[in-house]
Design a protein around this motif. Structure first.
Motif, PDB file in Angstrom:
ATOM      1  N   ILE A 313       0.826  -1.211   0.000  1.00 44.50           N
ATOM      2  CA  ILE A 313       0.000   0.000   0.000  1.00 44.50           C
ATOM      3  C   ILE A 313       0.859   1.260   0.000  1.00 44.50           C
ATOM      4  CG2 ILE A 313      -1.694   1.319   1.330  1.00 44.50           C
ATOM      5  CD1 ILE A 313      -2.861  -1.338   2.267  1.00 44.50           C
ATOM      6  N   THR A 314       1.899   1.263   0.822  1.00 46.53           N
ATOM      7  CA  THR A 314       2.737   2.464   0.916  1.00 46.53           C
ATOM      8  C   THR A 314       3.478   2.737  -0.385  1.00 46.53           C
ATOM      9  OG1 THR A 314       3.042   1.932   3.255  1.00 46.53           O
ATOM     10  CG2 THR A 314       4.460   3.638   2.327  1.00 46.53           C
ATOM     11  N   SER A 315       4.011   1.699  -1.020  1.00 46.26           N
ATOM     12  CA  SER A 315       4.730   1.907  -2.282  1.00 46.26           C
ATOM     13  C   SER A 315       3.777   2.353  -3.392  1.00 46.26           C
ATOM     14  CB  SER A 315       5.461   0.626  -2.693  1.00 46.26           C
ATOM     15  OG  SER A 315       4.572  -0.474  -2.784  1.00 46.26           O
ATOM     16  N   ALA A 316       2.546   1.838  -3.388  1.00 42.30           N
ATOM     17  CA  ALA A 316       1.559   2.259  -4.395  1.00 42.30           C
ATOM     18  C   ALA A 316       1.189   3.726  -4.213  1.00 42.30           C
ATOM     19  CB  ALA A 316       0.311   1.382  -4.295  1.00 42.30           C
ATOM     20  N   LEU A 317       0.993   4.157  -2.971  1.00 40.46           N
ATOM     21  CA  LEU A 317       0.692   5.570  -2.714  1.00 40.46           C
ATOM     22  C   LEU A 317       1.858   6.462  -3.121  1.00 40.46           C
ATOM     23  CD1 LEU A 317      -1.082   5.345   0.764  1.00 40.46           C
ATOM     24  CD2 LEU A 317      -2.122   5.905  -1.443  1.00 40.46           C
ATOM     25  N   GLY A 318       3.083   5.971  -2.918  1.00 41.23           N
ATOM     26  CA  GLY A 318       4.244   6.735  -3.341  1.00 41.23           C
ATOM     27  C   GLY A 318       4.265   6.969  -4.841  1.00 41.23           C
ATOM     28  N   ALA A 319       3.879   5.937  -5.611  1.00 40.55           N
ATOM     29  CA  ALA A 319       3.844   6.089  -7.062  1.00 40.55           C
ATOM     30  C   ALA A 319       2.772   7.089  -7.491  1.00 40.55           C
ATOM     31  CB  ALA A 319       3.605   4.734  -7.727  1.00 40.55           C
ATOM     32  N   LEU A 320       1.598   7.025  -6.860  1.00 39.35           N
ATOM     33  CA  LEU A 320       0.502   7.914  -7.236  1.00 39.35           C
ATOM     34  C   LEU A 320       0.761   9.365  -6.839  1.00 39.35           C
ATOM     35  CD1 LEU A 320      -2.620   5.745  -6.300  1.00 39.35           C
ATOM     36  CD2 LEU A 320      -1.896   6.394  -8.604  1.00 39.35           C
ATOM     37  N   LEU A 321       1.270   9.557  -5.630  1.00 34.77           N
ATOM     38  CA  LEU A 321       1.386  10.914  -5.095  1.00 34.77           C
ATOM     39  C   LEU A 321       2.698  11.599  -5.455  1.00 34.77           C
ATOM     40  CD1 LEU A 321      -0.117  10.322  -1.530  1.00 34.77           C
ATOM     41  CD2 LEU A 321      -1.265  11.186  -3.577  1.00 34.77           C
ATOM     42  N   PHE A 322       3.759  10.846  -5.585  1.00 34.96           N
ATOM     43  CA  PHE A 322       5.072  11.453  -5.823  1.00 34.96           C
ATOM     44  C   PHE A 322       5.483  11.390  -7.293  1.00 34.96           C
ATOM     45  CE2 PHE A 322       5.947  10.075  -1.219  1.00 34.96           C
ATOM     46  CZ  PHE A 322       5.363  11.231  -0.735  1.00 34.96           C
ATOM     47  N   TRP A 323       5.500  10.190  -7.876  1.00 36.05           N
ATOM     48  CA  TRP A 323       5.892  10.081  -9.283  1.00 36.05           C
ATOM     49  C   TRP A 323       4.826  10.711 -10.183  1.00 36.05           C
ATOM     50  CZ3 TRP A 323       7.006   4.936 -12.389  1.00 36.05           C
ATOM     51  CH2 TRP A 323       7.703   5.273 -13.571  1.00 36.05           C
ATOM     52  N   GLY A 324       3.572  10.427  -9.881  1.00 31.96           N
ATOM     53  CA  GLY A 324       2.503  10.941 -10.733  1.00 31.96           C
ATOM     54  C   GLY A 324       2.396  12.449 -10.738  1.00 31.96           C
ATOM     55  N   LEU A 325       2.765  13.095  -9.635  1.00 34.84           N
ATOM     56  CA  LEU A 325       2.671  14.554  -9.539  1.00 34.84           C
ATOM     57  C   LEU A 325       3.971  15.267  -9.861  1.00 34.84           C
ATOM     58  CD1 LEU A 325       0.504  14.879  -6.302  1.00 34.84           C
ATOM     59  CD2 LEU A 325      -0.253  14.910  -8.688  1.00 34.84           C
ATOM     60  N   ALA A 326       5.003  14.508 -10.201  1.00 39.61           N
ATOM     61  CA  ALA A 326       6.319  15.104 -10.498  1.00 39.61           C
ATOM     62  C   ALA A 326       6.421  15.381 -11.988  1.00 39.61           C
ATOM     63  CB  ALA A 326       7.440  14.161 -10.057  1.00 39.61           C
ATOM     64  N   GLY A 327       6.296  16.620 -12.357  1.00 37.98           N
ATOM     65  CA  GLY A 327       6.464  17.017 -13.749  1.00 37.98           C
ATOM     66  C   GLY A 327       7.787  17.732 -13.934  1.00 37.98           C
ATOM     67  N   ARG A 328       7.801  18.713 -14.785  1.00 35.54           N
ATOM     68  CA  ARG A 328       9.020  19.506 -14.982  1.00 35.54           C
ATOM     69  C   ARG A 328       9.333  20.287 -13.705  1.00 35.54           C
ATOM     70  NH1 ARG A 328      10.833  19.641 -20.082  1.00 35.54           N
ATOM     71  NH2 ARG A 328       9.426  18.910 -21.729  1.00 35.54           N
ATOM     72  N   GLY A 329      10.558  20.190 -13.280  1.00 31.86           N
ATOM     73  CA  GLY A 329      10.958  20.846 -12.045  1.00 31.86           C
ATOM     74  C   GLY A 329      10.542  20.108 -10.789  1.00 31.86           C
ATOM     75  N   GLY A 330       9.995  18.916 -10.954  1.00 28.25           N
ATOM     76  CA  GLY A 330       9.545  18.146  -9.791  1.00 28.25           C
ATOM     77  C   GLY A 330      10.602  17.204  -9.258  1.00 28.25           C
ATOM     78  N   THR A 331      11.830  17.657  -9.176  1.00 31.30           N
ATOM     79  CA  THR A 331      12.935  16.805  -8.729  1.00 31.30           C
ATOM     80  C   THR A 331      12.725  16.321  -7.299  1.00 31.30           C
ATOM     81  OG1 THR A 331      14.439  18.063 -10.150  1.00 31.30           O
ATOM     82  CG2 THR A 331      15.426  16.662  -8.456  1.00 31.30           C
ATOM     83  N   ALA A 332      12.231  17.190  -6.423  1.00 27.78           N
ATOM     84  CA  ALA A 332      12.027  16.808  -5.028  1.00 27.78           C
ATOM     85  C   ALA A 332      11.024  15.664  -4.907  1.00 27.78           C
ATOM     86  CB  ALA A 332      11.551  18.018  -4.219  1.00 27.78           C
ATOM     87  N   LEU A 333       9.944  15.723  -5.713  1.00 28.57           N
ATOM     88  CA  LEU A 333       8.958  14.645  -5.676  1.00 28.57           C
ATOM     89  C   LEU A 333       9.542  13.344  -6.214  1.00 28.57           C
ATOM     90  CD1 LEU A 333       5.681  16.464  -6.799  1.00 28.57           C
ATOM     91  CD2 LEU A 333       6.252  15.602  -4.528  1.00 28.57           C
ATOM     92  N   LEU A 334      10.386  13.425  -7.238  1.00 26.77           N
ATOM     93  CA  LEU A 334      11.031  12.218  -7.748  1.00 26.77           C
ATOM     94  C   LEU A 334      11.942  11.591  -6.699  1.00 26.77           C
ATOM     95  CD1 LEU A 334      12.027  12.997 -11.461  1.00 26.77           C
ATOM     96  CD2 LEU A 334      10.208  11.505 -10.624  1.00 26.77           C
ATOM     97  N   VAL A 335      12.637  12.434  -5.963  1.00 24.89           N
ATOM     98  CA  VAL A 335      13.501  11.927  -4.893  1.00 24.89           C
ATOM     99  C   VAL A 335      12.664  11.225  -3.826  1.00 24.89           C
ATOM    100  CG1 VAL A 335      15.047  12.595  -3.011  1.00 24.89           C
ATOM    101  CG2 VAL A 335      15.337  13.590  -5.287  1.00 24.89           C
TER     102      VAL A 335
END
Length: 446
Positions: A313-335
């Motif tokens: 569950i935690t890894s799935a939420l990480g993909a949705l909230l962090f990777w999915g919302l990381a666009g251009r300039g979203g380096t912090a979310l990718l990290v």
């Protein structure tokens, strides 16, 4: 008469000899325990070191994927290289149940020979890769041929590790030992991307593969008995293998595409984009041991369903909230995504210790025999099927994404479908809870 007197005297002398004291017996037992602990430690160290030639390439493939994107010189479609990493992992995992079954019973005496042959096979495949001129050469050598060689090294060593730590001892228990060994796999995954990046930038992929093949080569009598297969009738086995298959389908995607995403969407340098693979693997160094501890903790015991759900569950939420919302300039979310994924998704296979404990308890309740080595191999097989399935799905998913950026988030890029599939796949790793009606089993016990 004299002979009878001599025998009587001898018997009397034997009776008069002092018997070993309790202290001496305790000292002998302590010495035996120390010798066993020393052997267990050596087996654990050997299993941990073997993770380098086995997983170094598979966990660093995202670096090569990015290199192919920038330096494509081969014939064929470049998009097909996306299935190499997942195919390599898939073939490795799918071949494990057969090898685990053979090396558990029938071919026990051939374990060492098989490991040496596997190292030679893997070395040969990477040497042949250096001669590749077409994309299918890459798939055949990197994705298919190298994988069985690495599995021939991995299977005997893992079986020996499980056998040495199957019974409780002062060093650590089986789930913890497997977690420690898998932690070294993440150490390999943290360091090898920069190793490959340095070689690729300096010498190209052909010399890199020759060097890797040489590194692999340098690292690396009982009667058959019937294997009990009664556990295949248990619903618990099929629940956990299905959850493992579904979770694994999405697990390999970030390792393959995250560096490419960082380069093409976030406009990061090759060196910085390589760092994301390391950020995935560094947290996994501790997470595998942590999930192994949760599986075998005697004071705060969690069920297998709970342990797997925490990871999924935690890894799935990480993909949705962090990777999915990381666009251009979203380096912090990718990290944040890389680290969250590394902590929780990378530790999923360490939860198998808890799964095996559940299966062994069920078998004991039914007065059945279960072979933990074969069970571990079948769980790896489910992981392999998931890897291959996920790899095949990524090609049409990548093409289905938008060719132009729609909005500022990752969902609006060509990687959007991959992000959604990854999250859904990871979430399915907790399906063990859905099929467990007794919710009280989820709670910890002291």
């Amino acid at each position: 008469m004299a002979q009878h007197e001599d025998s009587s005297v001898t018997a009397l002398q034997e009776l008069q000899q002092p018997s070993p004291s309790q202290d001496e017996q305790n000292q002998e037992q302590a010495l035996l325990h120390r010798n066993d602990d020393r052997k267990r430690a050596l087996v654990l160290i050997g299993s941990a070191l073997s993770q380098l030639p086995i997983w170094g390439f598979a966990m660093s493939y995202g670096v090569l994927q990015e290199y192919y994107f920038d330096h494509w010189t081969l014939d064929g479609s470049r998009e097909l290289t996306g299935i190499i990493g997942t195919t390599s992992n898939g073939v490795m995992y799918m071949s494990m149940p057969f090898l685990f079954a053979l090396f558990t019973r029938r071919w026990v005496r051939f374990r060492q020979t098989a490991a040496a042959f596997g190292a030679i096979l893997a070395c040969t495949s990477f040497m042949l890769f250096a001669l590749s001129t077409h994309v299918w050469h890459l798939i055949a050598t990197q994705g298919v041929l190298a994988a069985p060689g690495c599995t021939l090294v991995f299977s005997p060593l893992t079986l020996s590790l499980g056998e040495w730590f199957k019974t409780p001892n002062r060093l650590c228990n089986r789930a913890v030992a497997l977690g420690i060994s898998l932690s070294n796999k993440n150490i390999v995954g943290s360091a090898c991307p920069f190793f490959f990046r340095g070689l690729l930038d300096s010498y190209g992929f052909r010399v890199t593969m020759l060097a890797w093949g040489a590194l692999i080569l340098t690292m690396s009598g009982t009667r058959g008995r019937k294997i009990p297969w009664l556990f295949l009738r248990h619903k618990t086995f099929w629940i956990y293998t299905t959850a493992t298959l579904l979770q694994s389908a999405g697990y390999g995607i970030p390792q393959t595409y995250l560096t490419e995403y960082a380069r093409n969407v976030s406009n990061l340098s090759p060196t910085f984009s390589t760092l994301f693979i390391t950020l995935i693997n560094i947290p996994g160094i501790c997470s595998s041991t942590f999930f192994g501890f949760l599986s075998d903790n005697k004071h705060f015991r969690l069920s297998a369903q709970t342990v797997t759900a925490i990871s999924a569950i935690t890894s799935a939420l990480g993909a949705l909230l962090f990777w999915g919302l990381a666009g251009r300039g979203g380096t912090a979310l990718l990290v944040l995504f890389a680290m969250t994924f590394g902590v929780f998704a990378s530790g999923y296979s360490a939860t198998w210790g808890s799964t095996m404990n559940d299966m062994e308890r069920e078998a004991a309740e039914r007065n059945e025999v279960i072979d933990s080595g074969v069970l571990y191999g079948l769980l790896n097989d489910a992981r392999g099927v998931g890897y291959v399935t996920g790899g095949l799905v990524t090609v049409p998913l990548a093409k289905a994404g938008s060719t132009t950026s729609l909005g500022r988030f990752g969902y609006g890029t060509t990687y959007g479908p991959l992000i959604v599939f990854t999250a859904l796949s990871l979430a399915c790793g907790r399906c063990g809870i859905v099929f467990r009606p007794k919710w009280k089993r989820l709670l910890p016990t002291w």
